[in-house]
Design an enzyme around this catalytic site. Structure first.
Site, PDB file in Angstrom:
ATOM      1  N   LYS A 109       6.057  26.788   5.878  1.00  8.43           N
ATOM      2  CA  LYS A 109       7.391  27.225   5.469  1.00  8.43           C
ATOM      3  C   LYS A 109       7.387  28.620   4.838  1.00  8.43           C
ATOM      4  O   LYS A 109       8.163  29.491   5.230  1.00  8.43           O
ATOM      5  CB  LYS A 109       7.967  26.194   4.493  1.00  8.43           C
ATOM      6  CG  LYS A 109       9.208  26.617   3.747  1.00  8.43           C
ATOM      7  CD  LYS A 109       9.712  25.495   2.883  1.00  8.43           C
ATOM      8  CE  LYS A 109       8.755  25.166   1.766  1.00  8.43           C
ATOM      9  NZ  LYS A 109       8.699  26.224   0.728  1.00  8.43           N
ATOM     10  N   THR A 110       6.512  28.822   3.843  1.00  7.08           N
ATOM     11  CA  THR A 110       6.489  30.109   3.146  1.00  7.08           C
ATOM     12  C   THR A 110       6.073  31.236   4.093  1.00  7.08           C
ATOM     13  O   THR A 110       6.581  32.365   4.002  1.00  7.08           O
ATOM     14  CB  THR A 110       5.545  30.043   1.935  1.00  7.08           C
ATOM     15  OG1 THR A 110       5.918  28.942   1.105  1.00  7.08           O
ATOM     16  CG2 THR A 110       5.605  31.324   1.119  1.00  7.08           C
TER      17      THR A 110
ATOM     18  N   ASP B  55      15.206  29.004   0.205  1.00  4.81           N
ATOM     19  CA  ASP B  55      14.050  28.114   0.278  1.00  4.81           C
ATOM     20  C   ASP B  55      14.398  26.776  -0.376  1.00  4.81           C
ATOM     21  O   ASP B  55      15.232  26.722  -1.280  1.00  4.81           O
ATOM     22  CB  ASP B  55      12.873  28.778  -0.446  1.00  4.81           C
ATOM     23  CG  ASP B  55      11.572  28.028  -0.239  1.00  4.81           C
ATOM     24  OD1 ASP B  55      11.496  27.194   0.697  1.00  4.81           O
ATOM     25  OD2 ASP B  55      10.634  28.259  -1.023  1.00  4.81           O
ATOM     26  N   GLU B  56      13.760  25.700   0.084  1.00  6.71           N
ATOM     27  CA  GLU B  56      13.978  24.357  -0.480  1.00  6.71           C
ATOM     28  C   GLU B  56      15.473  24.004  -0.477  1.00  6.71           C
ATOM     29  O   GLU B  56      16.029  23.540  -1.469  1.00  6.71           O
ATOM     30  CB  GLU B  56      13.412  24.267  -1.906  1.00  6.71           C
ATOM     31  CG  GLU B  56      11.957  24.652  -2.052  1.00  6.71           C
ATOM     32  CD  GLU B  56      10.990  23.630  -1.458  1.00  6.71           C
ATOM     33  OE1 GLU B  56      11.455  22.663  -0.823  1.00  6.71           O
ATOM     34  OE2 GLU B  56       9.769  23.794  -1.631  1.00  6.71           O
TER      35      GLU B  56
ATOM     36  N   GLN C  21      11.907  15.621   1.963  1.00  7.45           N
ATOM     37  CA  GLN C  21      11.273  15.982   0.699  1.00  7.45           C
ATOM     38  C   GLN C  21      12.303  16.262  -0.396  1.00  7.45           C
ATOM     39  O   GLN C  21      12.020  16.964  -1.370  1.00  7.45           O
ATOM     40  CB  GLN C  21      10.367  17.204   0.886  1.00  7.45           C
ATOM     41  CG  GLN C  21       9.205  16.951   1.840  1.00  7.45           C
ATOM     42  CD  GLN C  21       8.245  18.118   1.910  1.00  7.45           C
ATOM     43  OE1 GLN C  21       7.476  18.368   0.986  1.00  7.45           O
ATOM     44  NE2 GLN C  21       8.292  18.839   3.015  1.00  7.45           N
TER      45      GLN C  21
ATOM     46  N   ARG D  73       0.585  15.189   0.122  1.00  4.33           N
ATOM     47  CA  ARG D  73      -0.194  16.146  -0.684  1.00  4.33           C
ATOM     48  C   ARG D  73      -1.670  16.115  -0.272  1.00  4.33           C
ATOM     49  O   ARG D  73      -2.427  17.034  -0.601  1.00  4.33           O
ATOM     50  CB  ARG D  73      -0.111  15.821  -2.180  1.00  4.33           C
ATOM     51  CG  ARG D  73       1.276  15.853  -2.840  1.00  4.33           C
ATOM     52  CD  ARG D  73       2.033  17.113  -2.518  1.00  4.33           C
ATOM     53  NE  ARG D  73       2.912  16.891  -1.381  1.00  4.33           N
ATOM     54  CZ  ARG D  73       3.528  17.854  -0.710  1.00  4.33           C
ATOM     55  NH1 ARG D  73       3.351  19.115  -1.059  1.00  4.33           N
ATOM     56  NH2 ARG D  73       4.316  17.574   0.315  1.00  4.33           N
TER      57      ARG D  73
END
Length: 672
Positions: A33-34, A216-217, A247, A609
């Site tokens: 994503k980043t 973002d998010e 998420q 994770r």
């Protein structure tokens, strides 16, 4: 072809090069994503778009700083001209700019939560409200009114006592904020949004300045932030929203997953791109994650695809009780460390509830394993635990002057620093421990000193507690009596900023008692003195190893968002923890319970994770509030195909008679 497309997969490339119009990038866990966001900004600049016209918004200063560093490494010093900001920082920038443009150029202040609580506490004294109401919950409801853009007179009537109380305070709170020339965090979103909605010139200024907006998010946005974004892109619709509805785990603080689910209706003619290739986790971990989250109904239909090999099988380890669970995890870590399979910094232990941390921290210390607590305080560093330990250390070692100084006036009993200094001077002159001066308080302080009675009362309390502690079998009961004698519970609840904070602090005391009770079940040498010595020794070893950099990470599932580790232990995968009891029993939560689908998403976040290996654990029984209770496995796993994980059962099978006898012994030991 642009150099920024190098090493991108087809979906990532499409997300980077689609720069006009609304775009939703559904970026699953570990999908880069980043990377896509920073490459997209660099590509916009490559296409001749001035960096001043680009806005990227995220939720934390840390995330914004990391994004800026990545962008600086890619495009150099021009990165500083791009606005990379949190929502609240952006709102503050807009608020200052607009006030400087207008007639009202008076300075203003920003109220943090402590300021808000103080204001609300003062206002609550002016109206007739139930003093037992939690101010934090009232403040949350007032924030809800603001984020719904309700004026005080628009708040609907409600029979809910918290909603009614918050509505009663709301108007006075808004007036007080205006009188103080103050804005709170909700105002930093709502006020600039109102300005843009009510003023076309204001809207044109900001929408014209930020012609390309990235968020973002996006799954973590609330209704007010969505309205802000709509105003910001009103002239051009160039919004790129990046997120993952699977998420969305912050509904308890106002995030609305429906924002990402209804993106196409909020921004018509938008495009949706799925980033479903996971570069983080091995196939076995990803298969379990996909199976867990697929049970949620209200979501974008999607399934992550593993880029890596299958990897080790996911394990589900069942232990007899919570203490056994913690000991097993600590010993497994010690084994991995000895075998050099993992460094400590490559290991994380995640849990839904902080209650699980107490036994875990004790077990890690017993194995000389150093750790760090993400987003929280180490259990043994909590004030209430340190205070209680100081009392007990003083009972065992009266010469411990440090412990004496910590608790002689806690809770407050009228023994101030001047009194303590006079007592200490008397003891030092005679080369005696400070405690030796206490029985001589009448002689040292004089009969007219009011503190002498308080000192005598403290000495009597300690003498009575030592007498109780002299019998090994009575240790847990004696400690409970000490807690009652000093009024520890009342002090915690009176001093806490909110009822929820007080409950958490009091739960720490209960957990300490549970651990002490289990310790005293051991062999004859398992005394209070040995328990305190073990704590002290582990504290010393922890301090000596603090700078090694090799520490296991302990974190709640909420705190672990955005992190990743080669090895993850997921503790307490059972009903009551995951999903949490507050969701299963909404009546126990003054905020009205929670969302079971969000709990499932939280489980999904925890699973994803793990990069190389995932170990889930649960207990067949667990000590909760002084009682041993049977525990059921989490519903999130019971309906899944068994081939998705391997089960190891370490429980001890007892006959009904043995089980009944054992429970009776535990209840008797812990009874008051």
């Amino acid at each position: 072809m642009s150099k920024w497309f190098a090493d991108l997969n087809p979906q990532q490339k499409e997300a980077v090069e689609t720069i006009e119009g609304p775009l939703l990038v559904l970026s699953g866990a570990g999908s880069g994503k980043t990377l896509v966001i920073t490459r997209r900004i660099a590509y916009l600049m490559e296409q001749g778009i001035a960096p001043e016209h680009i806005l990227a918004v995220t939720f934390t200063n840390k995330a914004a700083a990391e994004m800026r560093e990545r962008l600086r490494a890619m495009v150099g010093h021009t990165a500083k001209k791009v606005t990379l900001s949190t929502f609240h920082s952006l709102g503050l920038q807009m608020l200052r700019a607009e006030r400087n443009r207008g007639k009202n150029k008076k300075p203003f202040v920003i109220f943090d939560q402590a300021d808000q609580m103080a204001c609300l506490r003062e206002l609550s004294r002016t109206v007739r409200l139930d003093r037992s109401l939690d101010l934090g919950s009232l403040l949350a409801r007032i924030g809800g009114f603001k984020n719904a853009f309700l004026d005080p007179e628009q708040v609907p009537a409600s029979e809910d006592e918290y909603q009614h109380a918050a509505a009663t305070l709301y108007g006075a709170y808004c007036q007080a904020m205006e009188a103080y020339a103050a804005f709170d965090f909700d105002d930093l979103i709502c006020t600039p949004t109102r300005m843009m909605e009510r003023s076309a010139p204001c809207r044109r200024r900001w929408s014209g300045r930020f012609r390309y907006v990235l968020v973002d998010e996006y799954q973590d946005t609330n209704s007010a932030q969505l309205r802000m974004l709509k105003a910001l892109v009103s002239l051009h619709s160039n919004l790129c929203a990046v997120g993952d509805d699977d998420q969305s785990i912050y509904g308890w603080r106002g995030a609305e997953v429906r924002n990402i689910l209804k993106f196409d209706s909020d921004f018509p003619a938008g495009k949706v791109i799925y980033l479903m290739r996971n570069y983080r986790s091995v196939g076995s971990v990803l298969a379990l994650a996909n199976a867990v989250i697929a049970k949620n109904e209200n979501r974008h239909p999607k399934s992550m695809v593993a880029h890596r090999a299958e990897g080790s099988a996911v394990k589900m380890v069942v232990n007899e009780d919570g203490e056994s669970e913690a000991e097993w995890v600590a010993k497994r870590m010690a084994h991995y460390r000895e075998e050099k399979k993992y460094r400590l910094s490559q290991i994380a232990v995640l849990y839904r509830s902080n209650r699980l941390a107490r036994a875990l921290e004790s077990a890690l210390r017993a194995q000389n394993i150093t750790y760090r607590v993400v987003g929280g305080q180490s259990y043994f560093d909590r004030k209430e635990v340190k205070d209680l330990i100081a009392y007990l250390k003083l009972c065992v070692h009266p010469a411990d002057s440090l412990s004496l100084r910590r608790v002689i006036n806690w809770p407050a009993r009228g023994i101030g620093p001047v009194t303590l200094a006079r007592l200490a001077e008397w003891a030092e002159q005679r080369q005696m421990p400070l405690y030796s001066a206490l029985p001589k308080a009448d002689q040292i302080l004089g009969s007219s000193d009011r503190a002498r009675k308080a000192v005598a009362g403290f000495v009597a309390l300690m003498d009575k507690t030592r007498k109780r502690l002299s019998t090994h079998a009575a240790v847990p009961e004696a400690v409970r009596d000490l807690i009652d004698d000093i009024g520890m519970k009342a002090d915690i609840f009176n001093a806490a900023s909110s009822g929820k904070v007080a409950e958490r602090r009091w739960a720490s005391v209960q957990d300490f008692l549970d651990g002490l009770g289990r310790h005293c079940q051991g062999p004859g040498s398992a005394t209070l003195a040995t328990y305190l010595s073990k704590i002290a020794l582990n504290e010393l070893e922890k301090d000596q190893e603090q700078d090694s950099g090799e520490q296991v990470t302990l974190s709640t599932l909420h705190g672990a968002k955005g992190l990743e580790f080669p090895l993850v232990f997921l503790l307490g995968v059972e009903e009551g923890f995951l999903p949490h009891e507050r969701v299963m029993n909404p009546a126990s939560n003054d905020a009205g319970g929670g969302d079971l689908s969000e709990e499932r998403r939280l489980c999904y976040v925890g699973i994803t994770r793990a990069k190389d290996e995932l170990v889930m654990t649960r207990a067949a029984q667990r000590m909760i509030h002084g009682q041993m209770r049977d525990r059921a496995p989490s519903r999130f796993l019971t309906d899944l195909p068994k081939e998705l994980f391997e089960t190891e059962d370490h429980t001890i099978v007892l006959s009904p008679e043995e089980s009944k006898k054992r429970l009776e012994e535990i209840r008797k030991m812990l009874s008051r």
